[in-house]
Design a protein around this motif. Structure first.
Motif, PDB file in Angstrom:
ATOM      1  N   LEU A 120       0.907  -1.200  -0.201  1.00 54.73           N
ATOM      2  CA  LEU A 120      -0.099  -0.044   0.044  1.00 54.73           C
ATOM      3  C   LEU A 120       0.835   1.226   0.105  1.00 54.73           C
ATOM      4  O   LEU A 120       1.986   1.314   0.359  1.00 54.73           O
ATOM      5  N   THR A 121       0.422   2.354  -0.600  1.00 53.30           N
ATOM      6  CA  THR A 121       0.774   3.808  -0.489  1.00 53.30           C
ATOM      7  C   THR A 121       0.550   4.293   0.948  1.00 53.30           C
ATOM      8  O   THR A 121      -0.362   3.839   1.631  1.00 53.30           O
ATOM      9  N   GLU A 157      -1.041   6.937   1.456  1.00 56.88           N
ATOM     10  CA  GLU A 157      -2.487   7.463   1.706  1.00 56.88           C
ATOM     11  C   GLU A 157      -3.288   6.231   1.742  1.00 56.88           C
ATOM     12  O   GLU A 157      -4.234   6.318   2.666  1.00 56.88           O
ATOM     13  N   GLU A 158      -3.210   5.236   0.985  1.00 54.20           N
ATOM     14  CA  GLU A 158      -4.001   4.031   1.179  1.00 54.20           C
ATOM     15  C   GLU A 158      -3.983   3.561   2.814  1.00 54.20           C
ATOM     16  O   GLU A 158      -4.746   3.099   3.332  1.00 54.20           O
ATOM     17  N   ARG A 159      -2.841   3.592   3.264  1.00 53.34           N
ATOM     18  CA  ARG A 159      -2.473   3.075   4.570  1.00 53.34           C
ATOM     19  C   ARG A 159      -3.398   3.677   5.769  1.00 53.34           C
ATOM     20  O   ARG A 159      -3.694   3.409   6.741  1.00 53.34           O
ATOM     21  N   GLU A 160      -3.549   5.106   5.274  1.00 54.75           N
ATOM     22  CA  GLU A 160      -4.456   6.161   6.037  1.00 54.75           C
ATOM     23  C   GLU A 160      -5.706   5.283   6.575  1.00 54.75           C
ATOM     24  O   GLU A 160      -6.075   5.456   7.651  1.00 54.75           O
ATOM     25  N   ALA A 161      -6.279   4.551   5.776  1.00 53.41           N
ATOM     26  CA  ALA A 161      -7.720   4.278   5.840  1.00 53.41           C
ATOM     27  C   ALA A 161      -7.675   3.017   6.894  1.00 53.41           C
ATOM     28  O   ALA A 161      -8.490   2.756   7.504  1.00 53.41           O
ATOM     29  N   CYS A 162      -6.624   2.211   6.506  1.00 58.17           N
ATOM     30  CA  CYS A 162      -6.246   1.104   7.551  1.00 58.17           C
ATOM     31  C   CYS A 162      -5.906   1.433   9.046  1.00 58.17           C
ATOM     32  O   CYS A 162      -6.254   0.882  10.125  1.00 58.17           O
ATOM     33  N   HIS A 195     -10.204  -3.096   3.718  1.00 57.23           N
ATOM     34  CA  HIS A 195     -10.449  -2.094   2.795  1.00 57.23           C
ATOM     35  C   HIS A 195      -9.918  -2.375   1.198  1.00 57.23           C
ATOM     36  O   HIS A 195     -10.397  -1.871   0.329  1.00 57.23           O
ATOM     37  N   TYR A 196      -8.817  -3.043   1.347  1.00 58.39           N
ATOM     38  CA  TYR A 196      -8.258  -3.289   0.014  1.00 58.39           C
ATOM     39  C   TYR A 196      -8.294  -5.015  -0.233  1.00 58.39           C
ATOM     40  O   TYR A 196      -7.389  -5.409  -0.721  1.00 58.39           O
TER      41      TYR A 196
END
Ligand code: SF4
Ligand code: SF4
Lengths: 712, 300
Positions: free
Chosen positions: A670-671, A673-678, A697-698
């Motif tokens: 993950l990038t 920004e994507e990690r932010e959601a996790c 989420h992914y």
């Protein structure tokens, strides 16, 4: 190549009982020898004899040579010098092998200093190096910790570090991963492999798990009743076995990589007691190929191929069992024939195998076509325990979130497998359902009744329709009751007549001889005891059966019989099962749907083939990829998704996604920004397929069992 | 299958009635030599105590003024006492009292210990608190003193009260042990299994908890028989408990020990019967314990 360790004709007896009867084996440098056998086969005693660790009452014969030097009868002083230096050992239970009052680093340093003349400082440095080698994070700090501060997997790493501290030539591992969870097992095996590469040592790996052997060993020795019955290269043993016992073991294993549902082929009967061996071939009473000549004498190990030997007089006729082959099939030699003798032996385990196959064909349904009636519904179940500290003044220091919002349902005639590692909350969930009390939060509906609004009479009525089978039949059957009383108990408790006839019927139903009703549980073998427990659970003709790890306490060859029995009973009696297990292979075999739990939440849920063939949650993916398959070629080509570290404490779960501290996707794919959601948002279970949902989420479906990439 | 296993199987086939625990335990009890001997001896003792007086012309209150302190003879089988009482007659009378008092007191006290302990341990909470409080209270009261103070109440025919009082002061320690063991048993899977099966709690205690404590309880009851007989003996020795003209082993031994040196028949018959009784009770206890315990080698 000269062997490092050579054991010839080793015998060990305790009093009159001959636990090991003539074991010969050898390992060369850099080679891994897998020793496989069920409990009581003498494999652990063999290891103890080689290490010179037998209790004083044991009589040992034969020879054990290390680098050509005889160890048996050598003075204790010499043995001590060798132990830990040239040969070292890794035990099943690392906690009992580490001294609880010394720091881990000191214990390793100690192991170094016993055999080498190095200073304290140097030894301490070496200890930290070793801890680093076996993958302990922050080794410098952790060296100062005590054994109880380590988790099971970490302790096993420490044991491995100690075992390789002095560059041994032989490492003997006795069930090194049996007490560990699958993902941790995968890590520890990886460490063992690395340790072997570093030291070039020969490894003797003793285990009951054929999957572990397939992925790790070069050569395999199969033990039965205290003797090797087949030896050969790992490929020969798995693909060209020549001993009916080996064939039987392989055929009785449920596998995670087999979607098509064949009934397992159990080996009938039980392993012989070491004190009462049959006259000829020890496997004869259970062998489908048995002929009269087999009883004439114990067959020696015949040379059946290059480097392969098998102790069977009919080895030329033995063929591996092919998947798809049915019980009673006349084409294959295993497991055809031998049905005339079945009735003669009262506890034939295989009676239900054929039925189970037919039952499967009927009972199974495809994704999307679930039955309509719900027997059990769990919505947002929450269970927390207070975490108490202090000896005199108990005070609350935190909360263990054992179950943190779990939802699933079970329909009539369905089997739902609830899987997870230890600490995942599956047992707590199960107990919450069984208690029939109002949950702390959420709702549990059993057979249409909400447990929060149950009177005493209602819950008695529900208990009649919901029965339970526990993991260890020895613990769940009252040792002071006869089998008759045990099976009759639920009948009596609900005011039904408990006649001898009814009990006899039930015992027959589960494949036991009704004339044994006067016996006590201890007079039965493990598999038979579990059948008694099942008979008891069925006495009231329940609609819902809760099975808590019903086969994990049983030996491999017995397991298949119980699994088949459960499958056939379900189809015949229209039962619904809630099947709690940590063994994913068993669940794939028996369940229609599966729910994977992680740290008190459901990570993934869905139709069993969908989840196993294309898991969408990273946790399910790593879990499935961690399970060894008893197929050496496939094991060699598989890549494991290794998880890092241990399960976080349920008292302090990570924010957002509870899996993020170990998630391989989070770590490497993950990038930011994507990690932010996790990190911030806790994922809900969302559908990813027809009957498949994942709490990620992914989420992305991929096949991890068979080599081959991403599924759509 | 072992030989004994095969035997068992054959027997089970013949035995058509459901082989419930009671039958199996009874069968195992009588299968052991210990059990048979112990049971036979105890039965003989009872027979002797209650049927014996029918065969002698003397009763325990009779006095033969022609024979004081005479050794055993054809008229007085066990000889006579200083008062002219027939030793045989008084011994049997004493035995009636002591057997009944001893066995009953032991059974009552063990039963009390088992019930209080098991209920306290199984139910915990308020039940536990109350029962434990009562147990502790009785434990600190000096039993001997109270028995001594209350003994004037135990006049003629009041021996039932005496039994109850004796039992009341014997059960507390066992009850505490039972409570502790029940708490740990409660965690066992078979108890949980019974609970989840819908078996009511009282029944779980009766069918699972108590049978699994049977070894402890039987040993306790066995010891209590001797303890009760001996406590009664010492109470009687001090003049409490059973009062003259009634007799018990206690009073007889107390009197006999004074004359034992020159008139051994006044002492040794009583003492011998007491020893035989205690031994028989122990044999029965051992056999019963083995019969309950499936792990013991019951079939010898
Ligand atoms: S020797 Fe006979 S009984 Fe033994 S494994 Fe071979 S065929 Fe079976
Ligand atoms: S939500 Fe993020 S951290 Fe959690 S499993 Fe999915 S990718 Fe991994």
């Amino acid at each position: 190549m000269t062997p490092v360790l050579q054991v010839t004709d080793l015998t060990v007896s305790f009093g009159d009982v001959r636990a090991v009867r003539g074991v010969s084996l050898e390992v060369s440098r850099g080679e891994v020898l897998g020793v496989v056998g069920e409990s009581g086969s003498g494999k652990s005693v063999t290891a103890a004899a080689v290490m010179g660790l037998l209790p004083p009452g044991a009589r040992v014969g034969g020879s054990v040579r290390l680098h050509g030097k005889e160890l048996l009868g050598a003075p204790e002083r010499e043995l001590t010098a060798l132990r830990g230096k040239t040969v070292s050992m890794v035990f099943q239970d690392p906690l009992s092998a580490l001294t609880p009052v010394y720091r881990v680093g000191d214990q390793i340093a100690e192991a170094v200093r016993v055999h080498r003349r190095v200073g304290k400082e140097a030894a301490a440095v070496r200890a930290v190096e070793l801890l680093d080698l076996v993958g302990i994070p922050r080794p410098g700090e952790r060296a100062a910790a005590f054994p109880h501060e380590f988790s099971g997997g970490m302790r096993q790493r420490v044991m491995i570090a100690m075992a390789i501290a002095n560059d041994p030539d032989v490492i003997i591992c006795d069930e090194p991963t049996t007490a560990l969870d699958v993902t941790i097992q995968a890590q520890v095996l990886e460490v063992l492999k690395k340790a072997q590469r570093e030291t070039g040592a020969a490894i003797v790996l003793i285990t009951h798990d054929l999957g572990v052997v397939a992925g790790f060993a070069d050569r395999v020795l199969v033990m039965y009743a205290g003797r090797p019955v087949e030896v050969g290269s790992v490929d020969d043993i798995f693909y060209r076995p020549r001993m009916p016992y080996t064939v039987g073991l392989l055929a009785s294993l449920p596998r995670i990589d087999r979607g098509e549902r064949q009934p397992l082929v159990p080996i009938e009967g039980n392993p012989p007691a070491p004190g009462a061996l049959p006259p000829g071939c020890p496997f004869a009473p259970r062998c489908p190929l048995h002929v009269e000549a087999c009883d004439e004498g114990e067959p020696p190990l015949f040379e059946v191929g290059p480097g392969q030997r098998a102790a069977c007089i009919r080895w030329e006729e033995v063929r591996p069992w092919a998947p798809g082959q049915r019980t009673g099939d006349e084409t294959g030699l295993w497991p055809a024939g031998r049905h005339a003798g079945e009735e003669a032996r009262p506890w034939a385990a295989g009676r239900h195998a054929g039925e189970a196959g037919r039952a499967r064909a009927r009972g199974r349904h495809e994704a999307g076509a679930r039955p309509l009636r719900t027997v059990l519904e769990v919505e947002n179940l929450v269970k927390e325990y207070p975490l108490m500290r202090g000896a005199v003044f108990k005070h609350r220091v935190g909360t263990v979130h054992a179950v943190a919002g779990v939802s699933f349902d079970l329909r009539e005639g369905e089997t739902l497998g609830l899987v997870g590692e230890s600490g995942s909350g599956k047992t707590t969930t199960l107990m919450q359902i069984l208690e029939l009390a109002a949950p702390q939060e959420g709702r549990v509906t059993v057979l249409g009744r909400d447990t929060a609004r149950l009177g005493r009479a209602d819950s008695t009525a529900i208990r009649r329709d919901m029965q339970v089978v526990f993991q260890d039949p020895l613990a769940s059957l009252d040792p002071r009751m006869t089998v008759h009383d045990i099976v009759a108990e639920p009948l009596r408790a609900h005011g039904l007549p408990a006649s001898g006839r009814r009990v006899a019927e039930l015992l027959t139903l589960v494949g036991l001889d009704p004339s044994h009703a006067a016996r006590y549980p201890q007079d039965f073998s493990g598999g038979q005891r579990q059948r008694v427990a099942i008979a008891r659970a069925l006495a009231l003709e329940p609609r819902l059966l809760v099975l808590d790890e019903p086969v994990s306490a049983l030996d491999v060859s017995i397991r298949a019989g119980v699994i088949n029995l459960l499958a056939s009973l379900k189809a015949r009696l229209g039962l619904s099962y809630l099947f709690v297990a940590h063994d994913l292979a068993v669940v794939r075999h028996i369940a229609d749907r599966v729910a994977v739990m992680h740290l008190g939440k459901i990570a993934e849920i869905g139709q069993v083939d969908a989840v196993y063939d294309a898991p969408a949650h990273p946790y399910t993916q790593s879990l499935l990829s961690a399970i060894p398959v008893p197929d050496p070629a496939r094991e060699r080509t598989r890549t494991r998704i290794l998880l890092e570290g241990d399960l976080p404490s349920p008292a302090d779960p990570p924010s957002g996604c509870r899996f993020r501290t170990r998630c391989p996707k989070f770590r490497s794919e993950l990038t930011d920004e994507e990690r932010e959601a996790c990190v911030t948002v806790e994922p809900e279970v969302l559908p990813v397929g027809a009957d498949q949902g994942a709490a990620c989420h992914y989420a992305e479906r991929r096949d991890v069992v068979r080599p081959g990439g991403i599924v759509r | 299958m072992t030989l004994s296993g095969e035997e068992l199987a054959e027997e089970a086939v013949r035995d058509v009635a459901p082989p419930s625990r009671l039958r199996v335990v009874t069968r195992r009890f009588f299968a052991s030599t210990q059990g048979r001997i112990g049971f036979a001896v105890l039965a003989l003792m009872f027979l002797l105590a209650f049927a014996g007086p029918l065969f002698t012309p003397w009763s325990y209150t009779d006095k033969d003024f022609t024979a004081f302190m005479q050794p055993p003879s054809a008229t007085h089988w066990f000889g006579t006492l200083q008062t002219g009482s027939d030793v045989f007659a008084v011994t049997l009378r004493g035995m009636q009292k002591s057997l009944v008092v001893g066995l009953l007191a032991a059974l009552v006290s063990t039963a009390l210990a088992a019930l209080v302990g098991a209920f306290a341990g199984y139910f915990s909470g308020w039940t536990d608190r109350w029962l434990s409080w009562v147990t502790d209270l009785l434990l600190v009261l000096p039993a001997f003193l109270i028995l001594a103070i209350m003994s004037p109440l135990f006049g003629a025919g009041q021996w039932v009260l005496f039994v109850v009082m004796l039992a009341l002061f014997l059960w507390m320690v066992t009850s505490k042990i039972v409570r502790g063991m029940t708490i740990s048993l409660k965690q066992r899977e078979y108890i949980q299994a019974a609970r989840f099966m819908g078996v009511p709690p009282v029944r779980i205690i009766a069918r699972h908890v108590l049978p699994n404590l049977s070894s402890l309880l039987i040993v306790d009851a066995t010891l209590n028989v001797s303890a009760a007989i001996l406590t009664e003996t010492s109470l009687s020795y001090f003049g409490f408990g059973i009062q003259p003209p009634d007799v018990s082993f206690g009073t007889l031994i107390a009197d006999g020990s004074r004359t034992a040196v020159y008139a051994p028949w006044t002492f040794w018959f009583v003492a011998g019967l007491l020893v035989v009784t205690v031994l028989a009770v122990n044999l029965v206890g051992d056999a019963l314990r083995d019969a309950f315990d499936p792990g013991a080698k019951g079939r010898r």
